[in-house]
Scaffold this active site. Sequence first.
Site, short mmCIF file in Angstrom:
data_model
loop_
_atom_site.label_atom_id
_atom_site.label_comp_id
_atom_site.label_asym_id
_atom_site.label_seq_id
_atom_site.Cartn_x
_atom_site.Cartn_y
_atom_site.Cartn_z
N HIS A 1 -6.91 -4.68 10.31
CA HIS A 1 -6.56 -4.71 8.96
C HIS A 1 -5.42 -5.48 8.34
O HIS A 1 -4.44 -5.52 9.18
CB HIS A 1 -6.76 -3.32 8.57
N ASP B 1 0.85 -1.18 0.08
CA ASP B 1 -0.08 0.19 -0.03
C ASP B 1 0.72 1.26 0.02
O ASP B 1 2.14 1.45 0.13
CB ASP B 1 -0.78 -0.14 1.12
N ASN C 1 -7.00 -2.58 14.52
CA ASN C 1 -8.32 -3.05 14.15
C ASN C 1 -8.51 -4.39 13.14
O ASN C 1 -9.68 -4.51 12.82
CB ASN C 1 -9.08 -1.83 13.39
N GLU D 1 -9.52 -1.94 5.66
CA GLU D 1 -10.02 -1.73 6.58
C GLU D 1 -11.36 -2.30 7.06
O GLU D 1 -12.13 -2.61 5.92
CB GLU D 1 -10.27 -0.19 6.78
C1 GLP Z 1 -0.31 -0.18 9.04
C2 GLP Z 1 0.02 -0.67 7.28
C3 GLP Z 1 0.16 -2.19 7.37
C4 GLP Z 1 1.02 -2.56 8.63
C5 GLP Z 1 -0.09 -2.35 9.72
C6 GLP Z 1 0.76 -2.61 10.97
O1 GLP Z 1 -1.20 0.83 8.81
N1 GLP Z 1 -0.83 -0.27 6.37
O2 GLP Z 1 0.95 -2.53 6.05
O3 GLP Z 1 1.41 -3.87 8.43
O4 GLP Z 1 -0.67 -1.03 9.68
O5 GLP Z 1 1.37 -1.48 11.37
P1 GLP Z 1 2.49 -1.73 12.57
O6 GLP Z 1 3.49 -2.66 12.14
O7 GLP Z 1 3.23 -0.20 12.69
O8 GLP Z 1 2.01 -1.94 13.99
#
Ligand code: GLP
Length: 245
Positions: A138, A67, A136, A143
């Site tokens: 995702h 993304d 959440n 989402e």
């Molecule tokens: C983000 C990204 C994801 C990531 C997830 C966890 O918003 N879009 O690709 O894996 O949330 O993030 P983190 O590793 O900072 O907890």
Amino acid sequence: MEVVSSFVDFFEARLYERLNFLNPKPIGLPTGRTMEPIYEELVVRLQCWPQSDFDRLRLGWNSFNLDEYLGLGIDHSQSFHSYMAHYLGQPLSLKQSQMHVPNGLSINPEIEAQSYVRALNKAGGIGIQVLGLGANGHVGFNEPPCGPWETCRVVSLSNSTRKQNAFAFENDLKKVPSKAITLGLKDILRADEIHLVVFGSDKADILFKLLNTRPQDSLPASWLRTHNRVFLWADEDALSAENFL
Ligand code: GLP
């Protein structure tokens, strides 16, 4: 963290194995804080490879990120383009063209999303997909609610996700983009194998739910359970929810 090293052991071995394939499928990569120690350790390991293997790895590198925020490009320090350049591109001397990330600055983001997934499919789809988990539930920026048929598209980010990621924008919610381009669950579920990496106590509740619910749109990551080669890499803190005990 032991699980970081274990995951890097696995990933390094897979990257080595990949050198023997004529047309290896692209690697699917996430961003996020979870991945930072993994990328850091991986780079150290890869830099210890014999020069000829390291060169082959670099020349054959082909990754597709999940993304990118809409409105942010390589010049923005918090874009996922910059993240990837910082953690892998620069230390491994990879070309930008080998590290695919959706173009968040496209004047037509919907078209960009379609051409991004078209390029991925043309390259054979993802071999190994690594994923982080949003608080959440995702994956990528899929989402809740989100079904397993969704493909690459423009999405609106929930307030909880924008709050979760505000740390990267001086904790100023107004600076956190409200939209992104993300690969969909359908694209992710087409990968040959999926590795979900979950660290930290703030993920414990969602991980517990994920492991104890049937696949459903309200918890997008739960659709991963329908894949026949999905692996979970969790640390002790992520497995620390009271319910687990
Ligand atoms: C983000 C990204 C994801 C990531 C997830 C966890 O918003 N879009 O690709 O894996 O949330 O993030 P983190 O590793 O900072 O907890």
